[in-house]
Design an enzyme around this catalytic site. Sequence first.
Site, short mmCIF file in Angstrom:
data_model
loop_
_atom_site.label_atom_id
_atom_site.label_comp_id
_atom_site.label_asym_id
_atom_site.label_seq_id
_atom_site.Cartn_x
_atom_site.Cartn_y
_atom_site.Cartn_z
N SER A 106 0.87 -1.25 -0.08
CA SER A 106 0.09 0.10 -0.08
C SER A 106 0.83 1.29 0.00
O SER A 106 0.72 2.14 -0.62
CB SER A 106 -0.89 0.10 1.22
OG SER A 106 -1.37 -1.23 1.56
N THR A 107 1.81 1.11 1.00
CA THR A 107 2.67 2.50 1.15
C THR A 107 3.41 2.63 -0.34
O THR A 107 3.73 3.67 -0.63
CB THR A 107 3.75 2.29 2.13
OG1 THR A 107 3.15 1.97 3.20
CG2 THR A 107 4.67 3.41 2.65
N TYR A 145 -1.74 -10.70 3.47
CA TYR A 145 -1.89 -9.52 3.79
C TYR A 145 -3.33 -9.15 3.97
O TYR A 145 -4.26 -8.74 3.08
CB TYR A 145 -1.31 -8.74 2.80
CG TYR A 145 -1.16 -6.86 2.86
CD1 TYR A 145 -1.53 -6.43 4.23
CD2 TYR A 145 -0.90 -6.23 2.00
CE1 TYR A 145 -1.51 -4.95 4.52
CE2 TYR A 145 -0.93 -4.79 2.20
CZ TYR A 145 -1.33 -4.33 3.38
OH TYR A 145 -1.31 -2.75 3.47
N LYS A 147 0.21 -10.69 7.61
CA LYS A 147 0.60 -9.12 8.01
C LYS A 147 -0.57 -8.81 8.48
O LYS A 147 -1.44 -8.50 7.58
CB LYS A 147 1.08 -8.41 6.69
CG LYS A 147 1.21 -7.01 7.07
CD LYS A 147 2.22 -6.33 6.12
CE LYS A 147 1.61 -5.16 5.36
NZ LYS A 147 1.09 -4.02 6.31
N GLU A 171 1.37 2.34 14.83
CA GLU A 171 0.91 3.25 16.12
C GLU A 171 0.67 2.22 17.23
O GLU A 171 0.83 2.36 18.37
CB GLU A 171 -0.22 4.19 16.06
CG GLU A 171 -1.43 3.53 15.16
CD GLU A 171 -1.04 3.56 13.67
OE1 GLU A 171 -0.28 3.18 13.01
OE2 GLU A 171 -2.15 4.10 12.94
O1 SI3 Z 1 1.67 -2.40 2.74
C1 SI3 Z 1 2.04 -1.51 2.99
O2 SI3 Z 1 2.46 -0.71 2.60
C2 SI3 Z 1 2.04 -1.43 4.69
O3 SI3 Z 1 2.64 -2.20 5.32
C3 SI3 Z 1 1.03 -0.53 5.26
C4 SI3 Z 1 1.10 -0.41 6.77
O4 SI3 Z 1 0.46 -1.16 7.20
C5 SI3 Z 1 0.52 0.99 6.76
N1 SI3 Z 1 -1.04 0.87 6.69
C6 SI3 Z 1 -1.88 1.71 5.93
C7 SI3 Z 1 -3.03 1.77 5.92
O5 SI3 Z 1 -1.13 2.54 5.30
C8 SI3 Z 1 0.94 1.62 8.37
O6 SI3 Z 1 2.36 1.49 8.33
C9 SI3 Z 1 0.30 3.02 8.55
O7 SI3 Z 1 0.62 3.86 7.31
C10 SI3 Z 1 0.93 3.59 9.84
O8 SI3 Z 1 0.76 2.50 10.76
C11 SI3 Z 1 0.09 4.79 10.12
O9 SI3 Z 1 -1.33 4.70 10.27
#
Ligand code: SI3
Length: 292
Positions: free
Chosen positions: A46-47, A136, A164, A191
């Site tokens: 997602s990121t 995931y 995950k 968080e």
């Molecule tokens: O797939 C990915 O890139 C992730 O690992 C996403 C990750 O779980 C992030 N979740 C979302 C919804 O973006 C978290 O790192 C998130 O950005 C962070 O906890 C802030 O809310």
Amino acid sequence: TKNFAGEYAALLTPFDQKENIDFKSLQSLVVNAIDQDLTGVYVGGSTGEAFLQSQAERRDCLESVAESSLGKLNLIAHVGSIRTKDCCELANAAKGAGYHAVSAVTPFYYGFSFDALLDHYRAIVDAADGLPMIVYNIPVLTGVALSDMQIEELLNLENVIGIKQTSIDLYQLEKIANRNPGKIVFNGFDEIFLPGQMAGAQGGIGSTYNVIGSKYKEIQKLICSGDVGRAKSVQKSANRLIDLLVLVGVIPGLKYILQQKGIIATDTVRAPFRMLDSMQKRLVDDFISSAL
Ligand code: SI3
């Protein structure tokens, strides 16, 4: 088999001003993960704005990161999308590029049946040709809410080694960890890294690890040494940055910080994402100068 427990950066995908992939900046993000002594990277999730990329771009990113990692990181390729064939193609590319595991989001949008989901994962595992799979689960974005039993069924598929779990439901995380002792559970919301570890996670994968990865490593060390009090204060300081990122937008916010730190060249995100406006940038600047 490899031990995957640990802390992973969900890599961003840097773009140039025209929104083309900036491979040089991608390489320096990988070096930044190595410098923070992270266990590995999770590429094209997602990121990574993966759902805004073409198949060819996603494959190129996988290959580029593998080359830049110089054998110093565990490599997890996120190959998920809603088209099974696309996932299989990327899983196969990940195997060829030297990845250690693949991961795939539950296919979303159409409300596929659970049997369809099982077939989807079987097909990807098959294409990954022996690479382990990490499911995931991110119900808040996919709209796919898996029951404990369904998660267990997915975990019992051949070559599925873990999940995950990006969910605020720590009770579910605890149940998954407890009922599937041979499997690895990664915490997905940064968080709640500390509470996630307390509930049975064996590591985490997240976006903010790109900037404050060493904090999660530190929390993990403090837990191991029994100093939960200090672990709480490190989590607390991480969460103040996360508050701000959630406010301005996590992906554009992280890109802005990394650009300010000179790690990536631009803070460009792909439309329809928007870059931070000047007021948001000022908020982040103030935070960086006081805390980072
Ligand atoms: O797939 C990915 O890139 C992730 O690992 C996403 C990750 O779980 C992030 N979740 C979302 C919804 O973006 C978290 O790192 C998130 O950005 C962070 O906890 C802030 O809310």
